[in-house]
Design a protein around this motif. Structure first.
Motif, short mmCIF file in Angstrom:
data_model
loop_
_atom_site.label_atom_id
_atom_site.label_comp_id
_atom_site.label_asym_id
_atom_site.label_seq_id
_atom_site.Cartn_x
_atom_site.Cartn_y
_atom_site.Cartn_z
N THR A 1 73.40 26.26 30.49
CA THR A 1 72.73 26.42 29.34
C THR A 1 71.84 27.57 29.03
O THR A 1 71.32 27.91 29.84
CB THR A 1 71.61 24.91 29.29
N VAL A 2 72.28 28.05 27.71
CA VAL A 2 71.43 29.57 27.43
C VAL A 2 70.40 29.26 26.64
O VAL A 2 70.48 28.55 25.60
CB VAL A 2 72.86 30.14 26.69
N GLU A 3 69.25 30.05 27.10
CA GLU A 3 68.09 30.01 26.37
C GLU A 3 68.10 31.33 25.22
O GLU A 3 67.60 31.25 24.27
CB GLU A 3 66.78 30.20 27.18
N SER A 4 68.59 32.36 25.76
CA SER A 4 68.75 33.56 24.88
C SER A 4 69.84 34.45 25.11
O SER A 4 70.39 34.43 26.08
CB SER A 4 67.39 34.22 25.11
N ALA A 5 70.26 35.15 23.84
CA ALA A 5 71.39 36.11 23.97
C ALA A 5 71.02 37.19 23.03
O ALA A 5 70.37 37.02 22.12
CB ALA A 5 72.79 35.34 23.58
N SER A 6 71.49 38.43 23.47
CA SER A 6 71.25 39.79 22.70
C SER A 6 72.29 40.61 22.78
O SER A 6 73.04 40.72 23.81
CB SER A 6 70.10 40.29 23.02
N LEU A 7 72.82 40.96 21.66
CA LEU A 7 73.80 41.78 21.45
C LEU A 7 73.41 43.69 21.87
O LEU A 7 72.34 44.01 21.34
CB LEU A 7 74.47 41.96 20.05
N GLU A 8 74.15 44.17 22.76
CA GLU A 8 73.63 45.57 23.25
C GLU A 8 73.76 46.50 22.09
O GLU A 8 74.66 46.63 21.40
CB GLU A 8 74.69 46.07 24.33
N PRO A 9 72.69 47.14 21.77
CA PRO A 9 72.37 48.12 20.60
C PRO A 9 73.12 49.19 20.31
O PRO A 9 73.23 49.82 19.42
CB PRO A 9 70.87 48.27 20.66
N LYS A 10 73.61 49.90 21.51
CA LYS A 10 74.07 51.13 21.50
C LYS A 10 75.56 51.33 21.09
O LYS A 10 76.05 52.01 20.18
CB LYS A 10 74.27 51.80 22.78
N TYR A 11 76.53 50.35 21.69
CA TYR A 11 77.89 50.25 21.13
C TYR A 11 78.34 49.00 20.54
O TYR A 11 79.31 49.02 19.79
CB TYR A 11 78.84 50.76 22.62
N GLY A 12 77.48 48.04 21.06
CA GLY A 12 77.97 46.66 20.40
C GLY A 12 78.92 45.98 20.83
O GLY A 12 79.79 45.03 20.18
N ASN A 13 79.36 46.52 22.08
CA ASN A 13 80.62 45.96 22.84
C ASN A 13 80.42 44.72 23.83
O ASN A 13 81.36 44.41 24.58
CB ASN A 13 81.53 46.99 23.14
N LYS A 14 79.21 44.59 24.15
CA LYS A 14 78.73 43.78 25.09
C LYS A 14 77.56 42.86 24.78
O LYS A 14 76.76 43.57 23.87
CB LYS A 14 78.68 44.33 26.43
N PHE A 15 77.25 41.76 25.18
CA PHE A 15 76.01 41.00 24.99
C PHE A 15 75.30 40.61 26.42
O PHE A 15 76.02 40.40 27.36
CB PHE A 15 76.15 39.97 23.98
N ILE A 16 74.27 40.24 26.31
CA ILE A 16 73.53 39.56 27.34
C ILE A 16 73.23 38.13 27.03
O ILE A 16 72.97 37.83 25.95
CB ILE A 16 72.23 40.44 28.00
N ALA A 17 73.29 37.26 28.16
CA ALA A 17 72.60 35.99 28.07
C ALA A 17 71.98 35.69 29.26
O ALA A 17 72.22 35.79 30.14
CB ALA A 17 73.95 35.02 27.79
N GLY A 18 70.80 34.88 29.09
CA GLY A 18 70.32 34.01 30.22
C GLY A 18 69.81 32.85 29.98
O GLY A 18 69.33 32.44 28.92
N GLY A 19 69.39 31.94 31.04
CA GLY A 19 68.91 30.64 30.91
C GLY A 19 68.62 29.95 32.01
O GLY A 19 67.93 30.33 32.97
#
Length: 269
Positions: free
Chosen positions: A229-247
């Motif tokens: 279950t994920v509480e938050s996600a964010s798209l990496e700002p420099k290249y936009g080719n990866k994202f993070i998720a935590g929960g």
């Protein structure tokens, strides 16, 4: 036989309770940064590329539900169960402003020009503070249909995003009229929603799913199932080719934007 590629975690000291919000700063002259919120009451600032710890903001007396950085990553903001939203000097960790609320603050966001702070929470009210005049009367948008879980600004600073803790969907509000003008439908309540730095995508987390929506036409672009279950996600700002998720499991993981494959885990308990 080909061996399956295994993600190798880069482990460093993290939060002692579940991670509930994550936010990448825009790219600055000093790089970009990652701030995280946790029920342990202490937001943490990290290098956005390496995950290395920079500092911890101390001053809340309850779980911190939301965090963000301004455009230049010079100020941080946080919303807490102690009924306050705080604005911090991101270089020194000092508290610049503390805005009292009548109930738990679940969400906060800087406007793109960094002049305004938007908050929301259990009061079911969206509030807008003028940080150039913090003592001035605040603005309130029409009452939310439910307890506010997330807030964010669209890049025009004329449209707001919000979600509720007890119902699915992301609502778009017109700041001028104070009314809901569009809803992005989801099955589960959305626990994070943000606009990418290039303005192309809205990133949302609901249940164990991370979704990416077209920020212009509001259609669903990508949807990925997460390992928990994920509480938050964010798209990496420099290249936009990866994202993070935590929960729930207190790990923050990095995923490939194009495939949804996990690459590394950048911090754990």
């Amino acid at each position: 036989m080909d061996k399956k590629k295994i993600a190798v975690p880069l482990v460093c000291h993290g939060h002692s309770r579940p991670v509930v919000d994550l936010f990448y700063s825009p790219v600055t002259l000093d790089g970009f940064f990652l701030i995280s919120a946790s029920k342990d009451s202490s937001p943490m600032l990290r290098n956005g590329e390496t995950g290395d710890w920079i500092g911890t903001f101390e001053g809340h007396k309850g779980a911190v539900w939301s965090v963000c950085l301004d455009t230049n990553a010079l100020r941080a903001a946080s919303g807490s169960a102690d009924f306050t939203a705080k604005v911090w000097n991101a270089l020194t960790g000092d508290i610049l402003h503390s805005f009292e609320h009548k109930h738990i603050v679940r969400a906060c966001a800087f406007s793109e020009d960094t002049r305004l702070l938007l908050t929301g929470g259990r009061e079911k009210v969206l509030r807008i503070y003028d940080l150039n005049h913090p003592e001035a009367p605040l603005r309130e948008v029409d009452k939310s249909p439910g307890s506010v879980r997330t807030v964010s600004w669209m890049h025009s600073d004329q449209t707001l995003l919000s979600s509720c803790t007890d119902m699915g969907g992301v609502r778009l509000w017109d700041v001028r009229s104070g009314k809901i003008v569009q809803t992005l439908e989801t099955k589960s309540p959305v626990t994070s929603a943000e606009v990418s730095q290039d303005g192309r995508y809205i990133t949302t987390a609901d249940g164990a799913t991370v979704k990416f929506w077209d920020a212009g036409h509001f259609g669903l672009v990508k949807s990925y199932n997460m390992p928990c279950t994920v509480e938050s996600a964010s798209l990496e700002p420099k290249y936009g080719n990866k994202f993070i998720a935590g929960g729930e499991d207190m790990w923050v993981r990095v995923f490939d934007f194009h495939t949804g494959d996990e690459t590394v885990s950048i911090f754990s308990p």
